[in-house]
Each structure stands twice: as C-alpha cells, then as structure tokens.
Design a protein around this motif. Structure first.
Motif, PDB file in Angstrom:
ATOM      1  N   ARG A   1       6.456  12.638  11.258  1.00  0.00           N
ATOM      2  CA  ARG A   1       6.786  11.682  10.054  1.00  0.00           C
ATOM      3  C   ARG A   1       6.497  12.416   8.898  1.00  0.00           C
ATOM      4  O   ARG A   1       5.587  13.353   8.847  1.00  0.00           O
ATOM      5  N   ALA A   2       7.480  12.301   8.046  1.00  0.00           N
ATOM      6  CA  ALA A   2       7.282  12.838   6.662  1.00  0.00           C
ATOM      7  C   ALA A   2       6.921  11.858   5.721  1.00  0.00           C
ATOM      8  O   ALA A   2       7.918  10.908   5.313  1.00  0.00           O
ATOM      9  N   SER A   3       5.766  11.875   5.171  1.00  0.00           N
ATOM     10  CA  SER A   3       5.513  11.028   4.175  1.00  0.00           C
ATOM     11  C   SER A   3       5.728  11.471   2.670  1.00  0.00           C
ATOM     12  O   SER A   3       5.229  12.524   2.339  1.00  0.00           O
ATOM     13  N   ILE A   4       6.782  10.870   2.044  1.00  0.00           N
ATOM     14  CA  ILE A   4       7.231  11.507   0.766  1.00  0.00           C
ATOM     15  C   ILE A   4       7.214  10.639  -0.337  1.00  0.00           C
ATOM     16  O   ILE A   4       8.049  10.062  -0.856  1.00  0.00           O
ATOM     17  N   TYR A   5       5.681  10.542  -0.525  1.00  0.00           N
ATOM     18  CA  TYR A   5       5.240   9.633  -1.677  1.00  0.00           C
ATOM     19  C   TYR A   5       6.008  10.104  -3.002  1.00  0.00           C
ATOM     20  O   TYR A   5       6.407  11.215  -2.996  1.00  0.00           O
ATOM     21  N   ASN A   6       5.458   9.130  -4.156  1.00  0.00           N
ATOM     22  CA  ASN A   6       6.154   9.613  -5.367  1.00  0.00           C
ATOM     23  C   ASN A   6       5.643  11.073  -5.644  1.00  0.00           C
ATOM     24  O   ASN A   6       6.357  11.843  -6.334  1.00  0.00           O
TER      25      ASN A   6
ATOM     26  N   SER B   1      16.993  -0.409   7.246  1.00  0.00           N
ATOM     27  CA  SER B   1      15.616  -0.678   7.443  1.00  0.00           C
ATOM     28  C   SER B   1      14.616   0.570   7.134  1.00  0.00           C
ATOM     29  O   SER B   1      13.395   0.342   7.462  1.00  0.00           O
ATOM     30  N   ARG B   2      15.080   1.503   6.837  1.00  0.00           N
ATOM     31  CA  ARG B   2      14.581   2.802   6.715  1.00  0.00           C
ATOM     32  C   ARG B   2      13.783   2.752   5.646  1.00  0.00           C
ATOM     33  O   ARG B   2      14.440   2.421   4.562  1.00  0.00           O
ATOM     34  N   SER B   3      12.487   3.534   5.504  1.00  0.00           N
ATOM     35  CA  SER B   3      11.669   3.562   4.674  1.00  0.00           C
ATOM     36  C   SER B   3      11.934   4.939   3.633  1.00  0.00           C
ATOM     37  O   SER B   3      12.530   6.129   4.291  1.00  0.00           O
ATOM     38  N   ASP B   4      11.638   4.529   2.365  1.00  0.00           N
ATOM     39  CA  ASP B   4      11.922   5.814   1.416  1.00  0.00           C
ATOM     40  C   ASP B   4      10.840   6.637   1.432  1.00  0.00           C
ATOM     41  O   ASP B   4      10.585   7.697   0.912  1.00  0.00           O
ATOM     42  N   MET B   5       9.700   6.005   1.882  1.00  0.00           N
ATOM     43  CA  MET B   5       8.504   6.760   1.672  1.00  0.00           C
ATOM     44  C   MET B   5       7.982   7.403   2.772  1.00  0.00           C
ATOM     45  O   MET B   5       7.310   8.454   2.932  1.00  0.00           O
ATOM     46  N   ASN B   6       8.159   6.666   4.144  1.00  0.00           N
ATOM     47  CA  ASN B   6       7.789   7.421   5.418  1.00  0.00           C
ATOM     48  C   ASN B   6       8.755   7.644   6.253  1.00  0.00           C
ATOM     49  O   ASN B   6       9.370   6.712   6.920  1.00  0.00           O
TER      50      ASN B   6
ATOM     51  N   ILE C   1      14.260   8.884  -8.232  1.00  0.00           N
ATOM     52  CA  ILE C   1      14.134  10.388  -7.553  1.00  0.00           C
ATOM     53  C   ILE C   1      13.713  10.045  -6.099  1.00  0.00           C
ATOM     54  O   ILE C   1      14.010  10.758  -5.091  1.00  0.00           O
ATOM     55  N   LYS C   2      12.926   9.007  -5.946  1.00  0.00           N
ATOM     56  CA  LYS C   2      12.325   9.014  -4.410  1.00  0.00           C
ATOM     57  C   LYS C   2      13.519   8.568  -3.475  1.00  0.00           C
ATOM     58  O   LYS C   2      13.665   8.899  -2.199  1.00  0.00           O
ATOM     59  N   HIS C   3      14.407   7.654  -3.930  1.00  0.00           N
ATOM     60  CA  HIS C   3      15.606   7.371  -3.098  1.00  0.00           C
ATOM     61  C   HIS C   3      16.563   8.614  -2.591  1.00  0.00           C
ATOM     62  O   HIS C   3      17.129   8.782  -1.616  1.00  0.00           O
ATOM     63  N   ALA C   4      16.773   9.488  -3.768  1.00  0.00           N
ATOM     64  CA  ALA C   4      17.511  10.632  -3.656  1.00  0.00           C
ATOM     65  C   ALA C   4      16.623  11.591  -2.637  1.00  0.00           C
ATOM     66  O   ALA C   4      17.343  12.357  -1.689  1.00  0.00           O
ATOM     67  N   LYS C   5      15.335  11.630  -2.603  1.00  0.00           N
ATOM     68  CA  LYS C   5      14.694  12.367  -1.673  1.00  0.00           C
ATOM     69  C   LYS C   5      14.822  12.031  -0.384  1.00  0.00           C
ATOM     70  O   LYS C   5      15.023  12.856   0.575  1.00  0.00           O
ATOM     71  N   ALA C   6      14.658  10.637  -0.071  1.00  0.00           N
ATOM     72  CA  ALA C   6      14.580  10.091   1.377  1.00  0.00           C
ATOM     73  C   ALA C   6      16.127  10.315   1.765  1.00  0.00           C
ATOM     74  O   ALA C   6      16.382  10.537   3.046  1.00  0.00           O
TER      75      ALA C   6
ATOM     76  N   SER D   1       0.671  -1.279   0.090  1.00  0.00           N
ATOM     77  CA  SER D   1       0.101   0.086  -0.129  1.00  0.00           C
ATOM     78  C   SER D   1       0.868   1.285  -0.121  1.00  0.00           C
ATOM     79  O   SER D   1       0.459   2.193  -0.666  1.00  0.00           O
ATOM     80  N   SER D   2       1.990   1.266   0.804  1.00  0.00           N
ATOM     81  CA  SER D   2       2.842   2.463   0.909  1.00  0.00           C
ATOM     82  C   SER D   2       3.944   2.744   0.055  1.00  0.00           C
ATOM     83  O   SER D   2       4.923   3.588   0.598  1.00  0.00           O
ATOM     84  N   ASP D   3       4.230   1.527  -0.839  1.00  0.00           N
ATOM     85  CA  ASP D   3       5.588   1.814  -1.748  1.00  0.00           C
ATOM     86  C   ASP D   3       5.403   1.354  -2.966  1.00  0.00           C
ATOM     87  O   ASP D   3       6.103   1.267  -3.613  1.00  0.00           O
ATOM     88  N   ILE D   4       4.068   1.078  -3.495  1.00  0.00           N
ATOM     89  CA  ILE D   4       3.770   0.592  -4.821  1.00  0.00           C
ATOM     90  C   ILE D   4       4.363   1.479  -5.658  1.00  0.00           C
ATOM     91  O   ILE D   4       3.985   2.616  -5.422  1.00  0.00           O
ATOM     92  N   LEU D   5       4.771   1.130  -6.848  1.00  0.00           N
ATOM     93  CA  LEU D   5       5.493   1.892  -7.966  1.00  0.00           C
ATOM     94  C   LEU D   5       6.201   3.067  -7.539  1.00  0.00           C
ATOM     95  O   LEU D   5       6.760   3.866  -8.269  1.00  0.00           O
ATOM     96  N   SER D   6       6.880   2.600  -6.586  1.00  0.00           N
ATOM     97  CA  SER D   6       8.160   3.484  -6.087  1.00  0.00           C
ATOM     98  C   SER D   6       9.442   2.953  -6.254  1.00  0.00           C
ATOM     99  O   SER D   6      10.518   3.268  -6.266  1.00  0.00           O
TER     100      SER D   6
END
Ligand SMILES: Cc1ncc(COP(=O)(O)O)c(C=O)c1O
Length: 360
Positions: free
Chosen positions: A334-339, A293-298, A267-272, A175-180
């Motif tokens: 928490r910063a959620s930085i989705y696509n 274990s760190r999330s690139d999304m949240n 892009i998302k990995h650079a942001k995180a 749910s929270s990392d599909i297509l990333s």
C-alpha cells in the motif's frame, strides 16, 4: 533536507517539509513570546491568535459555510465513532450506516450500543474492493443520519460521489482524504477527521458540524463527548491539542500555496493516476480495487506471490522508500500518497516498480 525518506505510511504520515522547517525555526521561541507553542497556556493571547487564525484558515480552505462550527478535539477519529451516535441518534433512535471497510465497520458496531442501526450498504461481499453505487444504498427516510467513510485507508477505496439521502443528514469520516478534494460542506451534517494523515501530527481531531444538530444528545452522553459542550466553549472546555492546532495552521499555509484545495485536488489526482497507470501496465502487479472506486490517497497493489511482495517491500527500503507494506489484514503493498507526498516521491516509486517488474 538530506536524509529524509519518501514515507508512504498510512498515518501518521509525511508532513510538508516547509511546515516542519517553520516549526523547527520557531520551536524554542514563538513570535517573540520567549517560549515554545508547546509551553504556552491555551488561555494566552498568543495561543488564542494561533487558534483563531487556524480555524479561520480551515474555514476558508474548506469553504465551511455559516451555520457550521469547526471543532478541534482530542478524541481521535475513533472517538467520533461514539460521539456521533451519542449526539445525533436521539432524533429518531435510528441511523443508516454504509460499511465499506475496517473503520466504518468499527463505527457501525459501536453505534449499535446506542440505537437501531441499519446496514444501508456493505461492500463486504467483494472484500471491500468497491464502493456501492447510489442505487445500491438501502435508505431509511427515518434515519437520524446516514454514516459513511469517504476514503477507506486500508482497502484503498474512495467514494467518488456524495450519497443522496434526501433530508437525512450525512455524517462522514474524512480522516484519510480531507483537504485533498473539494467538498460541498453544506451537504453534510457532520464531517470529522483525525489529523495525522493530511493535516497535522496525531492528537487532533477536526469536526465540522451543522450547529443545529448539536444539543440533542442522549442523556448519558459524557460531558467531553458532547458536541454542545465543545461548541459553547469553542473547543476550549478543557486544554485543546495546542501543538497540533499550531501545526495544522502551518500545514494550511502550505496548502494555500499549492492553490488551496482545488490546486491540491489536481496534484493528488495526477499522482494517483501515475501510480495506477504504472501498476496496470506492469506484468507483475495488480490492484484489486475496481476502477471508479480507487482511492487517490491509498493505493493498494500486489504481485501473485507473497514472497515476491516481501522482496518488493525489502528492496523498496534499500531504495529509500518506507512503509510500503500493506495493512496486516489485507497483505500486499500500500502506498499512501497524502497531500504532503511530493510528486517526485511518486515518480520515483513508479520508476522503482517498473525496474522491479523488469527484473523479476
Ligand atoms: C478512515 C479512518 N478513520 C478512522 C481512523 C482511526 O483514527 P484514530 O487513530 O485517530 O482514532 C483511521 C486511522 O487510520 C482511518 O484511516
């Protein structure tokens, strides 16, 4: 567009501005049909084309191989917590679950209603601040499936590897990392995701299922929770979430322009990375999640004091950011930085963190 904020909500969350603007331009009269997609029969030719195109775009972007069906359902990701065991556990009556956060824990408890559920891994001993390693998975070769949640939205952890479970099919809540990030779909039995983070407005749940796994549901499986019902009718047994499917199509067009999933992954990995570097090099802020274990999304972080956390959140709103408060069960931020979160939004948040760090 003026007046828009950088919205760090965990979901529903930001959608690409381009997709919103296209939807806005088409909202009263879609492609000369004289009506909005919201007003259209799901059996109409116009909508069928939207549906087929969206499905095809999703298949292409996710590299979904033949033998897999893509379903557009209304269940919510939470509905899949029941649908998965109802449809899949019949094989052996047993399933393996990895509990690495809130949502996998709910899924684990729900599945217990339907069979013998084995806790194959848990990160509860360290308050879900890490993802268990492959060597820590206690696998039952007789399990009908192995269930895990790829990205833990609340705790900010993400699996960096695909569990190797031999012949046991993988079921994954993405749910929270599909297509990333790129996913080898052929390794999975079922992938599911609520749309409201990386795909579309809330109301749509996308399921990718290896076709041979359907059709073996428990006898009391509700009609609407039967994968076979939905496969046979191509998700149109009843009215599908038409508007959300249309919006998903627009978001997928945007994703394609970003270089598809491989482009987005960079892009998302650079942001995180930028955000974690800023947190790690600050005096005040820490991230409890173990590196690796760190999330690139949240991205979860906090100061040593609840008052200072509250001050940070309050001042962040004045600076044009919203929804940076951590989940109520965890606290902190928490910063959620989705696509759809622009790189610029993360750069500005990093500037804000550095400024706050200096001033406090
Ligand atoms: C990883 C994960 N799974 C499941 C859910 C539940 O989704 P839904 O509200 O669509 O049932 C969420 C919601 O945030 C989530 O983050």
């Amino acid at each position: 567009m003026s007046g828009r904020v950088y919205n760090f909500s965990a979901g529903p969350s930001m959608l690409p501005l381009e997709a919103l603007e296209r939807a806005g331009a088409e909202i009263t009269n879609y492609a000369g049909s004289g009506m909005s997609v919201m007003e259209m029969s799901h059996r109409s030719k116009v909508f069928q084309k939207i549906f087929d195109d969206t499905q095809a775009k999703f298949r292409k972007l996710m590299n979904v191989p033949e033998g897999y069906k893509i379903l557009f359902l209304q269940t919510g990701a939470s509905g899949q917590f029941s649908m998965v065991p109802l449809n899949l556990i019949g094989k052996t009556g047993k399933a393996d679950y990895a509990v690495t956060g809130n949502f996998s824990n709910i899924a684990y408890k729900e599945a217990k209603k339907y069979g013998q559920i084995h806790l194959a891994a848990s990160s509860e001993d360290k308050n879900h601040t890490y993802i268990p390693a492959q060597s820590q998975l206690d696998l039952d070769p007789e399990a009908s499936y192995f269930y895990y949640c790829a990205n833990n939205t609340i705790y900010g952890t993400e699996w960096s590897y695909v569990p190797d479970t031999g012949a046991v099919p993988l079921v994954c809540d993405m749910s929270s990392d599909i297509l990333s990030r790129q996913v080898d779909v052929s390794k999975y039995g079922v992938i599911f995701a609520g749309a409201q983070k990386n795909m579309a407005p809330a109301g749509l749940t996308v399921v990718v299922i290896r076709e041979d796994l359907a059709g073996h549901e428990l006898p009391f499986t509700p009609l609407m929770m039967n994968y076979k019902t939905m496969i046979d009718k191509d998700s149109m047994y009843n009215t599908p979430p038409c508007w959300c499917i249309y919006m998903l199509g627009l978001v997928l067009d945007w994703l394609e322009e970003q270089g598809g999933v491989p482009g987005m992954e960079k892009i998302k990995h650079a942001k995180a990375q930028m955000l974690y570097d800023t947190i790690d090099s600050s005096r005040l802020f820490t991230c409890a999640v173990q590196p690796g274990s760190r999330s690139d999304m949240n991205v979860t972080f906090r100061t040593a004091s609840e008052e200072l956390d509250a001050k940070f959140v309050q001042e962040s709103v004045a600076a044009g950011f919203t929804n940076l408060k951590g989940h109520r069960s965890v606290g902190g931020m928490r910063a959620s930085i989705y696509n759809a979160m622009p790189t610029e939004g993360v750069e500005k948040l990093c500037d804000f963190i550095r400024k706050f760090d200096k001033e406090n």
